[in-house]
Design a protein around this motif. Structure first.
Motif, PDB file in Angstrom:
ATOM      1  N   MET A 289       0.832  -1.174   0.000  1.00 39.97           N
ATOM      2  CA  MET A 289       0.000   0.000   0.000  1.00 39.97           C
ATOM      3  C   MET A 289       0.880   1.241   0.000  1.00 39.97           C
ATOM      4  SD  MET A 289      -3.372  -0.419   2.276  1.00 39.97           S
ATOM      5  CE  MET A 289      -3.455  -1.985   3.111  1.00 39.97           C
ATOM      6  N   ALA A 290       0.381   2.257  -0.654  1.00 40.94           N
ATOM      7  CA  ALA A 290       1.111   3.515  -0.742  1.00 40.94           C
ATOM      8  C   ALA A 290       0.638   4.475   0.347  1.00 40.94           C
ATOM      9  CB  ALA A 290       0.896   4.133  -2.119  1.00 40.94           C
ATOM     10  N   LYS A 291       1.456   5.465   0.619  1.00 42.26           N
ATOM     11  CA  LYS A 291       1.127   6.496   1.594  1.00 42.26           C
ATOM     12  C   LYS A 291       0.601   7.706   0.822  1.00 42.26           C
ATOM     13  CE  LYS A 291       3.296   9.107   5.319  1.00 42.26           C
ATOM     14  NZ  LYS A 291       4.560   9.264   6.059  1.00 42.26           N
ATOM     15  N   TYR A 292      -0.581   8.199   1.235  1.00 45.17           N
ATOM     16  CA  TYR A 292      -1.200   9.341   0.574  1.00 45.17           C
ATOM     17  C   TYR A 292      -1.409  10.462   1.577  1.00 45.17           C
ATOM     18  CZ  TYR A 292      -2.183   6.283  -3.347  1.00 45.17           C
ATOM     19  OH  TYR A 292      -2.052   5.423  -4.414  1.00 45.17           O
ATOM     20  N   PHE A 293      -1.230  11.680   1.082  1.00 49.07           N
ATOM     21  CA  PHE A 293      -1.485  12.881   1.855  1.00 49.07           C
ATOM     22  C   PHE A 293      -2.810  13.441   1.352  1.00 49.07           C
ATOM     23  CE2 PHE A 293       2.989  12.115   1.709  1.00 49.07           C
ATOM     24  CZ  PHE A 293       3.429  12.367   3.003  1.00 49.07           C
ATOM     25  N   VAL A 294      -3.790  13.515   2.245  1.00 52.89           N
ATOM     26  CA  VAL A 294      -5.127  13.926   1.849  1.00 52.89           C
ATOM     27  C   VAL A 294      -5.470  15.209   2.584  1.00 52.89           C
ATOM     28  CG1 VAL A 294      -7.549  13.232   1.713  1.00 52.89           C
ATOM     29  CG2 VAL A 294      -5.755  11.484   1.612  1.00 52.89           C
ATOM     30  N   GLN A 295      -5.990  16.175   1.831  1.00 46.98           N
ATOM     31  CA  GLN A 295      -6.404  17.410   2.470  1.00 46.98           C
ATOM     32  C   GLN A 295      -7.638  17.981   1.778  1.00 46.98           C
ATOM     33  OE1 GLN A 295      -2.437  19.218   1.358  1.00 46.98           O
ATOM     34  NE2 GLN A 295      -3.701  21.063   1.358  1.00 46.98           N
ATOM     35  N   SER A 296      -8.458  18.620   2.590  1.00 46.49           N
ATOM     36  CA  SER A 296      -9.657  19.287   2.108  1.00 46.49           C
ATOM     37  C   SER A 296     -10.107  20.227   3.208  1.00 46.49           C
ATOM     38  CB  SER A 296     -10.755  18.271   1.791  1.00 46.49           C
ATOM     39  OG  SER A 296     -11.919  18.923   1.332  1.00 46.49           O
TER      40      SER A 296
ATOM     41  N   GLU B 113      -4.678   1.578  -1.104  1.00 46.40           N
ATOM     42  CA  GLU B 113      -4.324   0.953  -2.384  1.00 46.40           C
ATOM     43  C   GLU B 113      -4.233   1.972  -3.508  1.00 46.40           C
ATOM     44  OE1 GLU B 113      -6.913  -2.286  -3.291  1.00 46.40           O
ATOM     45  OE2 GLU B 113      -6.572  -3.243  -1.364  1.00 46.40           O
ATOM     46  N   ASN B 114      -5.048   3.050  -3.421  1.00 44.24           N
ATOM     47  CA  ASN B 114      -5.006   4.084  -4.450  1.00 44.24           C
ATOM     48  C   ASN B 114      -5.536   5.385  -3.857  1.00 44.24           C
ATOM     49  OD1 ASN B 114      -7.938   4.110  -4.702  1.00 44.24           O
ATOM     50  ND2 ASN B 114      -7.731   2.228  -5.919  1.00 44.24           N
ATOM     51  N   GLY B 115      -5.441   6.446  -4.641  1.00 44.10           N
ATOM     52  CA  GLY B 115      -5.851   7.757  -4.175  1.00 44.10           C
ATOM     53  C   GLY B 115      -7.326   7.866  -3.860  1.00 44.10           C
ATOM     54  N   GLN B 116      -8.153   7.218  -4.650  1.00 42.13           N
ATOM     55  CA  GLN B 116      -9.591   7.271  -4.408  1.00 42.13           C
ATOM     56  C   GLN B 116      -9.942   6.633  -3.066  1.00 42.13           C
ATOM     57  OE1 GLN B 116     -11.961   5.691  -7.568  1.00 42.13           O
ATOM     58  NE2 GLN B 116     -13.862   6.409  -6.671  1.00 42.13           N
ATOM     59  N   LYS B 117      -9.311   5.514  -2.744  1.00 41.19           N
ATOM     60  CA  LYS B 117      -9.567   4.864  -1.451  1.00 41.19           C
ATOM     61  C   LYS B 117      -9.033   5.712  -0.301  1.00 41.19           C
ATOM     62  CE  LYS B 117      -9.980   0.238  -3.300  1.00 41.19           C
ATOM     63  NZ  LYS B 117      -9.459  -1.114  -3.377  1.00 41.19           N
ATOM     64  N   ALA B 118      -7.940   6.430  -0.540  1.00 42.16           N
ATOM     65  CA  ALA B 118      -7.414   7.336   0.478  1.00 42.16           C
ATOM     66  C   ALA B 118      -8.406   8.469   0.734  1.00 42.16           C
ATOM     67  CB  ALA B 118      -6.061   7.894   0.039  1.00 42.16           C
ATOM     68  N   ALA B 119      -8.989   9.006  -0.332  1.00 42.18           N
ATOM     69  CA  ALA B 119      -9.997  10.063  -0.186  1.00 42.18           C
ATOM     70  C   ALA B 119     -11.209   9.540   0.570  1.00 42.18           C
ATOM     71  CB  ALA B 119     -10.401  10.596  -1.557  1.00 42.18           C
TER      72      ALA B 119
ATOM     73  N   HIS C  70     -14.925  21.874  -1.045  1.00 40.59           N
ATOM     74  CA  HIS C  70     -15.657  21.238  -2.144  1.00 40.59           C
ATOM     75  C   HIS C  70     -14.820  20.221  -2.914  1.00 40.59           C
ATOM     76  CE1 HIS C  70     -13.656  24.612  -4.122  1.00 40.59           C
ATOM     77  NE2 HIS C  70     -13.809  23.969  -5.253  1.00 40.59           N
ATOM     78  N   LEU C  71     -13.511  20.214  -2.696  1.00 35.77           N
ATOM     79  CA  LEU C  71     -12.626  19.230  -3.326  1.00 35.77           C
ATOM     80  C   LEU C  71     -11.769  18.544  -2.275  1.00 35.77           C
ATOM     81  CD1 LEU C  71     -11.309  21.187  -6.445  1.00 35.77           C
ATOM     82  CD2 LEU C  71     -12.906  19.279  -6.456  1.00 35.77           C
ATOM     83  N   VAL C  72     -11.438  17.279  -2.539  1.00 38.91           N
ATOM     84  CA  VAL C  72     -10.481  16.530  -1.726  1.00 38.91           C
ATOM     85  C   VAL C  72      -9.227  16.385  -2.581  1.00 38.91           C
ATOM     86  CG1 VAL C  72      -9.990  14.360  -0.551  1.00 38.91           C
ATOM     87  CG2 VAL C  72     -12.329  15.239  -0.588  1.00 38.91           C
ATOM     88  N   PHE C  73      -8.096  16.820  -2.052  1.00 39.52           N
ATOM     89  CA  PHE C  73      -6.824  16.746  -2.763  1.00 39.52           C
ATOM     90  C   PHE C  73      -6.022  15.575  -2.218  1.00 39.52           C
ATOM     91  CE2 PHE C  73      -8.159  21.165  -2.729  1.00 39.52           C
ATOM     92  CZ  PHE C  73      -8.084  21.487  -4.077  1.00 39.52           C
ATOM     93  N   VAL C  74      -5.526  14.729  -3.115  1.00 38.95           N
ATOM     94  CA  VAL C  74      -4.779  13.539  -2.723  1.00 38.95           C
ATOM     95  C   VAL C  74      -3.449  13.534  -3.455  1.00 38.95           C
ATOM     96  CG1 VAL C  74      -4.792  11.018  -2.642  1.00 38.95           C
ATOM     97  CG2 VAL C  74      -6.936  12.272  -2.373  1.00 38.95           C
ATOM     98  N   SER C  75      -2.371  13.282  -2.713  1.00 41.41           N
ATOM     99  CA  SER C  75      -1.038  13.270  -3.300  1.00 41.41           C
ATOM    100  C   SER C  75      -0.169  12.225  -2.621  1.00 41.41           C
ATOM    101  CB  SER C  75      -0.395  14.651  -3.136  1.00 41.41           C
ATOM    102  OG  SER C  75       0.959  14.614  -3.511  1.00 41.41           O
ATOM    103  N   GLU C  76       0.727  11.633  -3.373  1.00 45.52           N
ATOM    104  CA  GLU C  76       1.736  10.749  -2.788  1.00 45.52           C
ATOM    105  C   GLU C  76       3.004  11.524  -2.451  1.00 45.52           C
ATOM    106  OE1 GLU C  76       2.139   6.528  -4.156  1.00 45.52           O
ATOM    107  OE2 GLU C  76       0.979   7.313  -5.863  1.00 45.52           O
ATOM    108  N   VAL C  77       3.072  12.782  -2.861  1.00 41.59           N
ATOM    109  CA  VAL C  77       4.266  13.602  -2.659  1.00 41.59           C
ATOM    110  C   VAL C  77       4.260  14.291  -1.304  1.00 41.59           C
ATOM    111  CG1 VAL C  77       5.591  15.549  -3.574  1.00 41.59           C
ATOM    112  CG2 VAL C  77       4.464  13.974  -5.146  1.00 41.59           C
ATOM    113  N   GLY C  78       3.115  14.863  -0.934  1.00 39.91           N
ATOM    114  CA  GLY C  78       3.023  15.566   0.337  1.00 39.91           C
ATOM    115  C   GLY C  78       1.865  16.539   0.319  1.00 39.91           C
ATOM    116  N   PHE C  79       1.646  17.194   1.450  1.00 36.71           N
ATOM    117  CA  PHE C  79       0.605  18.204   1.518  1.00 36.71           C
ATOM    118  C   PHE C  79       0.993  19.382   0.635  1.00 36.71           C
ATOM    119  CE2 PHE C  79       0.078  16.149   5.757  1.00 36.71           C
ATOM    120  CZ  PHE C  79      -1.184  15.624   5.525  1.00 36.71           C
ATOM    121  N   ASP C  80       0.000  20.084   0.139  1.00 39.08           N
ATOM    122  CA  ASP C  80       0.202  21.262  -0.700  1.00 39.08           C
ATOM    123  C   ASP C  80       0.993  20.966  -1.973  1.00 39.08           C
ATOM    124  OD1 ASP C  80      -1.202  22.877   1.177  1.00 39.08           O
ATOM    125  OD2 ASP C  80       0.623  22.999   2.391  1.00 39.08           O
ATOM    126  N   ASP C  81       0.875  19.744  -2.476  1.00 39.74           N
ATOM    127  CA  ASP C  81       1.480  19.356  -3.751  1.00 39.74           C
ATOM    128  C   ASP C  81       0.884  20.237  -4.854  1.00 39.74           C
ATOM    129  OD1 ASP C  81       2.575  18.052  -5.953  1.00 39.74           O
ATOM    130  OD2 ASP C  81       1.376  16.244  -5.712  1.00 39.74           O
TER     131      ASP C  81
END
Length: 109
Positions: free
Chosen positions: A1-8, A18-24, A62-73
């Motif tokens: 599994m990958a590590k995702y940074f999620v912010q909204s 497993e993927n960005g959508q599941k992280a969101a 209104h949006l969920v931002f997902v990144s594998e790089v970090g917050f504020d990608d």
């Protein structure tokens, strides 16, 4: 599994998924647990109220931002929050129907 940074909005969380959508989806679940009786065995209403008064509620935009790089990608994947909430609600409904079905079968056995 990958590590995702999620912010909204004010929500910022790190999720293994497993993927960005599941992280969101998991991030929405975390936000919804603040106010709804989801898995209330672990979090009583009083604990939720105390937690929110100490750290404040996580308010989603209104949006969920997902990144594998970090917050504020600069180039995150974007998901409309309401689409993710709709998926979360469908998943929760399916789990409740499954619990009811298994409970009904347990009574019949």
């Amino acid at each position: 599994m990958a590590k995702y940074f999620v912010q909204s909005g004010t929500l910022r969380t790190t999720v293994d998924a497993e993927n960005g959508q599941k992280a969101a989806l998991w991030a929405v679940h975390q936000a919804m647990q603040q106010v709804l009786p989801v898995d209330d065995e672990q979090h009583t209403s009083q604990c939720k109220a105390t937690s929110m008064s100490e750290s404040g509620p996580s308010v989603m935009d209104h949006l969920v931002f997902v990144s594998e790089v970090g917050f504020d990608d600069e180039h995150p994947t974007r998901y409309p929050t309401m689409d993710v909430v709709r998926q979360w609600n469908e998943m929760l409904g399916a789990l409740q129907r499954l619990e009811q079905l298994l409970g009904d079968r347990g009574l019949a056995a």
